[in-house]
Design an enzyme around this catalytic site. Sequence first.
Site, PDB file in Angstrom:
ATOM      1  N   ARG A 154       0.836  -1.253  -0.094  1.00 54.17           N
ATOM      2  CA  ARG A 154      -0.220  -0.080   0.022  1.00 54.17           C
ATOM      3  C   ARG A 154       1.001   1.368  -0.081  1.00 54.17           C
ATOM      4  O   ARG A 154       0.694   2.187  -0.567  1.00 54.17           O
ATOM      5  CB  ARG A 154      -0.913  -0.075   1.240  1.00 54.17           C
ATOM      6  CG  ARG A 154      -2.182  -0.980   0.899  1.00 54.17           C
ATOM      7  CD  ARG A 154      -2.972  -0.781   2.280  1.00 54.17           C
ATOM      8  NE  ARG A 154      -3.775   0.406   2.237  1.00 54.17           N
ATOM      9  CZ  ARG A 154      -4.705   1.026   3.038  1.00 54.17           C
ATOM     10  NH1 ARG A 154      -4.862   0.179   4.001  1.00 54.17           N
ATOM     11  NH2 ARG A 154      -5.097   1.953   2.675  1.00 54.17           N
ATOM     12  N   GLU A 190      -2.807  19.040 -18.786  1.00 53.92           N
ATOM     13  CA  GLU A 190      -3.016  20.516 -18.368  1.00 53.92           C
ATOM     14  C   GLU A 190      -2.207  21.360 -18.931  1.00 53.92           C
ATOM     15  O   GLU A 190      -0.605  21.288 -18.455  1.00 53.92           O
ATOM     16  CB  GLU A 190      -2.749  20.732 -16.828  1.00 53.92           C
ATOM     17  CG  GLU A 190      -3.893  20.056 -15.999  1.00 53.92           C
ATOM     18  CD  GLU A 190      -5.338  20.415 -16.141  1.00 53.92           C
ATOM     19  OE1 GLU A 190      -5.256  21.758 -16.411  1.00 53.92           O
ATOM     20  OE2 GLU A 190      -6.390  19.524 -16.314  1.00 53.92           O
ATOM     21  N   GLU A 231      -0.378  24.098  -8.930  1.00 53.06           N
ATOM     22  CA  GLU A 231      -1.181  24.142  -9.874  1.00 53.06           C
ATOM     23  C   GLU A 231      -1.782  22.543 -10.054  1.00 53.06           C
ATOM     24  O   GLU A 231      -2.964  22.696 -10.732  1.00 53.06           O
ATOM     25  CB  GLU A 231      -0.104  24.161 -11.203  1.00 53.06           C
ATOM     26  CG  GLU A 231      -0.575  23.995 -12.389  1.00 53.06           C
ATOM     27  CD  GLU A 231      -1.706  25.159 -13.046  1.00 53.06           C
ATOM     28  OE1 GLU A 231      -2.666  24.689 -13.541  1.00 53.06           O
ATOM     29  OE2 GLU A 231      -1.719  26.345 -12.428  1.00 53.06           O
ATOM     30  N   GLU A 289     -10.601  21.675  -9.940  1.00 59.22           N
ATOM     31  CA  GLU A 289     -11.413  21.801 -11.271  1.00 59.22           C
ATOM     32  C   GLU A 289     -12.117  20.431 -11.500  1.00 59.22           C
ATOM     33  O   GLU A 289     -13.388  20.277 -11.853  1.00 59.22           O
ATOM     34  CB  GLU A 289     -10.510  22.319 -12.067  1.00 59.22           C
ATOM     35  CG  GLU A 289     -10.268  23.663 -12.091  1.00 59.22           C
ATOM     36  CD  GLU A 289      -9.329  24.387 -13.351  1.00 59.22           C
ATOM     37  OE1 GLU A 289      -8.991  23.374 -14.231  1.00 59.22           O
ATOM     38  OE2 GLU A 289      -8.966  25.575 -13.417  1.00 59.22           O
ATOM     39  N   LYS A 322     -13.931  27.262  -8.633  1.00 63.90           N
ATOM     40  CA  LYS A 322     -12.770  27.164  -9.643  1.00 63.90           C
ATOM     41  C   LYS A 322     -11.971  28.532  -9.734  1.00 63.90           C
ATOM     42  O   LYS A 322     -10.773  28.353  -9.822  1.00 63.90           O
ATOM     43  CB  LYS A 322     -13.209  26.673 -10.960  1.00 63.90           C
ATOM     44  CG  LYS A 322     -13.929  25.430 -10.964  1.00 63.90           C
ATOM     45  CD  LYS A 322     -14.607  25.033 -12.371  1.00 63.90           C
ATOM     46  CE  LYS A 322     -13.861  24.730 -13.473  1.00 63.90           C
ATOM     47  NZ  LYS A 322     -14.628  23.912 -14.502  1.00 63.90           N
ATOM     48  N   ASP A 323     -12.714  29.571  -9.650  1.00 63.74           N
ATOM     49  CA  ASP A 323     -12.195  30.927  -9.924  1.00 63.74           C
ATOM     50  C   ASP A 323     -11.163  31.063  -8.711  1.00 63.74           C
ATOM     51  O   ASP A 323     -10.106  31.726  -8.910  1.00 63.74           O
ATOM     52  CB  ASP A 323     -13.081  31.865 -10.066  1.00 63.74           C
ATOM     53  CG  ASP A 323     -13.699  31.923 -11.342  1.00 63.74           C
ATOM     54  OD1 ASP A 323     -13.455  30.952 -12.317  1.00 63.74           O
ATOM     55  OD2 ASP A 323     -14.663  32.819 -11.607  1.00 63.74           O
TER      56      ASP A 323
END
Length: 117
Positions: free
Chosen positions: A5, A24, A65, A72, A90-91
């Site tokens: 694990r 991305e 990031e 998102e 999200k903003d």
Amino acid sequence: MKASRFFNSFKFAMQGIGSALKREQNMQLHVLAAFVVLAAGVWTGLSKSEWLIVLLLIGGMLALEMMNSAIERVVDLASPDIHPLAKEAKDIAAGAVLVFAAASAIIGLLIFIPKWF
């Protein structure tokens, strides 16, 4: 905790990094910027403490990031339709990335400019 694990957690983390790099565009841009900064650091001859700061900023930027991308994805999953709260979440996450990027750029300039001029 079982060893399998434990080691699987690293495998899953690497898959997450790979997914972010593959899907991305902003992550790809941040990685490119990181390579430019690392090359500039080698060329400039940064001190040990300056390297620590630069590496912390790069690592923080990449991690933030990826967190933004994860937020998102979760928001899109939880709210596939357009919703004001989904947009706001999200903003805000994107805003956090922008704040850290701006602070990183300013700190980078404070480190590099005196060495160049």
